[in-house]
Design an enzyme around this catalytic site. Structure first.
Site, short mmCIF file in Angstrom:
data_model
loop_
_atom_site.label_atom_id
_atom_site.label_comp_id
_atom_site.label_asym_id
_atom_site.label_seq_id
_atom_site.Cartn_x
_atom_site.Cartn_y
_atom_site.Cartn_z
N HIS A 78 26.52 60.38 2.04
CA HIS A 78 27.16 59.42 2.95
C HIS A 78 26.75 57.98 2.66
O HIS A 78 27.48 57.05 2.98
CB HIS A 78 26.93 59.81 4.43
CG HIS A 78 25.60 59.44 5.01
ND1 HIS A 78 24.53 60.31 5.08
CD2 HIS A 78 25.17 58.30 5.60
CE1 HIS A 78 23.51 59.73 5.67
NE2 HIS A 78 23.87 58.50 6.00
N SER B 284 18.26 56.89 6.20
CA SER B 284 19.15 57.76 5.43
C SER B 284 18.81 57.65 3.96
O SER B 284 18.70 56.55 3.43
CB SER B 284 20.61 57.35 5.64
OG SER B 284 21.09 57.83 6.85
N ASP C 246 23.93 66.77 1.72
CA ASP C 246 24.19 65.33 1.79
C ASP C 246 23.38 64.55 0.75
O ASP C 246 22.46 63.80 1.09
CB ASP C 246 23.90 64.84 3.21
CG ASP C 246 24.45 63.43 3.46
OD1 ASP C 246 24.96 62.82 2.50
OD2 ASP C 246 24.34 62.95 4.60
#
Lengths: 723, 723
Positions: free
Chosen positions: B85, B654, B221
């Site tokens: 992402h 992240s 991810d």
């Protein structure tokens, strides 16, 4: 994808089931319990399995049927414990604007204050359970098809009539193992039932629809009733001078609670299961029936939702039908999901193949194999028209005016016969119910919506192959959607069945007058009726043959299981059954585990102050005080609310008493988990769980929150300050 | 009710936090790590804490900033591992109708095939982290309010300009402990970034919005990038002749995985936290800011939803704004729920009271107490106009034409100054961004909806007490809803800002022309602007004083914590931080437990075949084959996918590398759980969890599902057949 899942899971299922079945799965007839005494004792039961053999003796005689559910006597003076949702009609009957027992709950502090239930409330105590196979099958021997079916029907009706000659008794004939054994069940019917104690709705039904089928659960789903009889000790309608009933036995409430892994058992009246159906029936259910039913129901749902978008009046009229379609879709989808998850079809097929292969090597093969093959042919024959039969079934349940016309014509037809020979559902005693249905039409009917529902069903019908269609229907509705629409428009424009008085008058009119009515809809249905009667006759002939032949299948299965060291219980049929297992956590999904006991902390967590998570202030205050006395778990200090077990249950087990290893009452069954919806077909030990109220929670509520010290004393578990 | 929960939980929180804080909570500056070496080693770290002290040296120099998130170098030739992402823009940039990398993923088998990222992609490697407190505060000493604020601003801008004189460097001044310490951060900025390996969307983002903030999670991810530099080894724009960058350090991928309880640590760039705010600020957030923001946003949501019901065009134009309002409402509600669950206000208040009581007995009290009291007064002063400020904030973000007018007028005002003195966001380099925003208006604007949104906000504004209202606004919008509506109608009927060319032309027009424009909306905003500038000035004066005075509060807190045996980390501010903890399960609710590791079985369970649960066929096939090599867990045989830890993270983390006790890479952070949304204010060890991709899953995908043997070799973990 589904195939992938299935393949992965099947190995695991096989493994678990082979080792765990005897301890986990089984809705046993009480008479079977001595024969499985060894695994029962190994599982932890501390009593004598022989004591459980007779359902007319203690302790099983303490278990009662409460409407379509279960309850248990818990005092010598006729106290009965069952679910709040089972007793809900009684609570509602006693509620009004001035006294809202649903909202506030109810505590009776003395017997004179106990509230009479609605007059049609019934408690049934089983007093006889007698094998009558020979008396039922005597006249059927040598017959086949419809004649076999009718012989059983006549013999059963005769036995029931004879049995019910004794006042206060209700009797029925049930069959076990799909026609192998027949039993006469005799039940004492108690008619004076009173409300003694009910928690507020926000406790008894905490979480309502949102938590339905959900674990972790936090509902106090219990209510206390009392059975009364006449001064002579016989069943009687409500009267002031009636006295408490003294049951043949009552259950003792345990002082201690249960923990994960503890032995538990349960007795009750499970409604219906299909676990011993053939592999072909499993495949039909999973591959065709469930997905197709869901698909058609979704089409109907769409019709209603679209109609309601622009028409508020139509939306209101069809709200209840929409709700019920949605529930059905949810329920069937859940069953399908579960059966796929458990790879039920392949598992059952493998099991059946192995059984038949084994049978081939037995001397009984020459006798048993032919009827088994005939069973398969009968099932296949029934399936040949399954699309049509599904659509006709929905035609009769998902419409209002069409259904009214069908009922009126069938009543007219049946009223031409002597009453005992009339079809069940169309006898004299059924006329009140029919009138009630005919009256409700007004509130649930809109012509435009009904025509669209019919068009949806009948357009599908028109696309069926010739062999499934019926000349009478083709004739009446035409062969194209355009013809269909035109005819529905014409009939609905002129029929007067939309008027309540009209409908009711046809219910009592001369049969011939109904058959030749000049009402367009009644006339249309008169043209369909011969086809419907023919289908009915074919179905009964098939059912007769299945009753005759399935016992060979069951015989083979029972012997094959015996060889595997496993006993076989008959599929559930609303008779008293016992299951045993243990307090069990649930690993519902990857990385998700549920503990088997919930606590009052969860009530506070879920509480939003808004229905259905609006726990009453006294409960929240008591939780805030942590005023749990010795009801809380000694180790953790937490106050238990509900618990989970792997007990084998299905619809009808609501209110079933849950007992510990010493036969003392520790819980009250009230629901099962979502993952277990498919258990009516297959018990998968990984997912099948039953949800129970923990009686410590009930006792705490009765002691500290909505006190009823007299009642606790009568229950043998006095409140802390009264000990 | 809430109070009840709170009271119950606070005792537990206090207990857990007191014993667990040092091991669980903390976003440590690398330089702090030696000082907490003891608990770090006790928690299981096998390295030397001193090696972690300098973020410009190995291993922390392997951690890079990727846009607003994090990544890490994982090979000597510049491979960077980050989230799918985080790299999504790069994947999207390289996708088109013929080559859909989003859908299909991407594997480069040789360097020449690696795909250039969008030209504005940047990787930043921190090369300097120098304390500059004296240089920044030198000119501020003795000043107060706006002057203190400006002195810091000027000194910071000067330092940054000086630092950025070296080509390829990006610099910034950050402050720690709310103005106590200032640091100059120097970063090497790499501009040639290339895509090397990305899984398909249905792996990288499996579960999408449905699983967002959800544990258990099953997303892969991750994405692999590579940094390139010019042949001279210096940062360069993309060019064919560029060569892989050799990072100062890279992380080694672990051969073994982790299990529940194992030590893990993480390094990254967490964005912002508020944990050391005062008790009054906690109360404001929980009691006023979050509920009020949610309430107003819900009003706006309702306006948009109602408008969209009858007007499909409006529904489409406002879909993105509606989505973002819903996300905001969900996010803020979750934060509120979490802070209440953790009883954050009372806990923080109790803690602060104890701190102040302790301070009273110290010799430093006479020095430290007065500024602390002034901090409280400044916060109270800011809160005096909080309703107004919230509404004005939404006025500027939730409208299109009004926002355009506000931006144009402010630009006109700022363009009258020399560029370096213009307000941040309104400098020359911000004009492109503004033009982009002005162009997008067309696709997101409907006059009727905008007027209703404004009416909603300004009607609330009209009801504020006199002290909060502004004469300019009262003047412009009137004092009654009727006046307001009439004026909005009039202005929106005649403004030409609805035309794109008009808006863009005002962006470059003469400042005076904009200020005196005859466009109705620009003229209206010109009347409001003096009020907005005044508010801005007041805010900066308050912020200047807070920067001056808060250090006394922090000083006290740090000393008080020291006495408790606890170190204090500065609140997150997008600088490199380290946290450590362990692989941890989550007990999310009563009777609900989540394991800390998910497996491929869960992918199959969740899969519906429909986005976002549409795992690609090659993945499902590989799962069906159980072809896990030695990537699966040795004990259970299950193939891990994601894992959960109690590491302290927030937005910006992240892509953060997750390391084991030996400093080897075992996971990649990508999300946190729903229960942890409130961790930006309070770390509650019972609920705060971070969600990571298990690198065994990444390696398995790269080995068996979408093979990239060359890459695995470069990563030092060759595929099974290449070892």
């Amino acid at each position: 994808m589904k195939r992938v899942t299935s393949r992965l899971l099947s190995a695991a299922v096989g493994l678990v089931m082979a080792t765990a079945t005897q301890a986990d799965e089984g809705m046993w007839m009480p008479s079977q319990l001595p024969s499985i005494g060894k695994p029962l004792l190994a599982a932890g039961y501390k009593g004598n399995p022989a004591d459980l053999a007779d359902l007319t003796k203690a302790p099983l005689s303490a278990v009662v049927k409460v409407g379509g559910a279960t309850g248990a006597f818990v005092s010598n003076d006729g106290l009965v414990l069952t679910n709040h949702h089972v007793a809900f009609g009684i609570i509602q009957y006693n509620s009004n604007a001035q006294r809202d027992l649903i909202q506030d709950g109810f505590v009776s502090h003395q017997r004179g204050k106990e509230l009479p239930a609605n007059p049609d409330s019934r408690l049934r105590v089983t007093t006889g359970f007698d094998k009558v196979t020979e008396r039922i099958l005597g006249a059927a021997h040598g017959k086949t098809g419809r004649a076999y079916f009718d012989a059983i029907d006549v013999a059963s009706k005769a036995l029931v009539a004879e049995c019910e000659r004794e006042p206060g008794m209700r009797c029925s004939v049930v069959n076990m193992f799909y026609g192998r054994d027949f039993y006469l069940v005799t039940q004492l019917e108690l008619r004076d039932v009173r409300l003694v104690y009910a928690p507020p709705r926000a406790i008894g039904n905490y979480g309502d629809e949102v938590d339905n089928f959900v674990w972790p659960r936090h509902a106090g789903d219990f209510t206390v009733l009392r059975a009364y009889v006449g001064p002579d000790g016989k069943p009687a309608d409500f009267a002031k001078e009636n006295v408490p009933y003294h049951p043949p036995a009552y259950l003792k409430i345990a002082r201690e609670g249960v923990r994960e892994g503890d032995f538990v058992m349960l007795a009750g009246y499970p409604g219906i299961t299909y676990r011993h159906r053939t592999a072909a029936e499993f495949a039909d259910q999973v591959e065709w029936r469930l997905p197709t039913t869901v698909q058609v129901m979704q089409q109907l749902q769409q019709v209603i939702e679209e109609a309601g978008r622009d028409d508020r009046q139509a939306a209101i009229r069809y709200a209840s039908q929409l709700q019920s379609l949605k529930n059905g879709i949810k329920r069937f989808s859940g069953e399908l999901e579960g059966l796929k998850r458990s790879d039920a079809v392949a598992t059952r097929r493998k099991d059946e193949d192995a059984m038949l292969a084994w049978l081939g090597g037995q001397s009984s093969a020459a006798v048993l194999r032919p009827p088994i093959d005939q069973v398969s042919q009968l099932i296949a024959a029934g399936n040949a028209t399954r699309e049509r039969d599904l659509l006709l079934g929905l035609l009769q349940t998902q419409t209002q005016l069409m259904r009214s016309a069908l009922i009126l014509q069938r009543f007219a037809y049946e009223r031409g016969k002597p009453d005992p020979q009339r079809e069940s559902g169309y006898q004299r005693r059924d006329e009140d119910l029919a009138a009630g249905m005919l009256r409700q039409v007004q509130r649930r009917y809109d012509p435009a919506v009904e025509k669209q529902l019919l068009a949806t069903l009948l357009t599908r019908y028109q696309q069926l192959p010739d062999a499934q269609r019926l000349p009478e229907f083709d004739d009446a509705f035409g062969r194209t959607p355009a013809e269909l629409t035109a005819r529905l428009d014409r009939v609905y424009a002129s029929t007067r069945l939309g008027e309540e008085a009209q409908r009711l008058s046809w219910l009592t009119a001369e049969p011939a007058a109904v058959e030749h009515a000049d009402d367009a809809l009644l006339a249309l249905v008169a043209r369909l009726q011969p086809a419907l009667l023919r289908i009915d006759d074919e179905r009964k002939a098939r059912e007769g043959d299945l009753l005759r032949l399935r016992p060979a299948y069951m015989e083979t299965l029972i012997t094959y299981r015996e060889k595997q060291g496993r006993a076989v219980y008959p599929d559930a049929n609303s008779t008293l059954r016992v299951s045993y297992g243990k307090v069990s956590p649930l690993k519902a999904r990857d990385a998700v585990s549920y503990d088997p006991v919930t606590t009052t902390a969860g009530i506070v967590e879920k509480n939003t102050g808004v229905v259905p998570f609006d726990a009453p202030r006294p409960l929240l205050d008591a939780i805030a005080r942590s005023d749990y006395g010795d009801y809380a778990d000694a180790k953790s200090g937490a106050m238990p609310v509900d618990f989970l077990s792997n007990l084998d249950t299905t619809g009808g087990n609501s209110g079933s008493p849950v007992l510990n290893a010493r036969g003392e009452l520790v819980g009250l069954n009230f629901d099962s988990n979502w993952e277990a919806v498919s258990a009516s077909w297959m018990f998968d030990p990984r997912y099948k769980r039953a949800i129970h109220v923990d009686l410590r929670y009930m006792r705490w509520l009765m002691d500290k929150v909505y006190p009823a010290p007299e009642l606790l004393k009568e229950l043998g578990v006095p409140a802390s300050e009264h000990r």
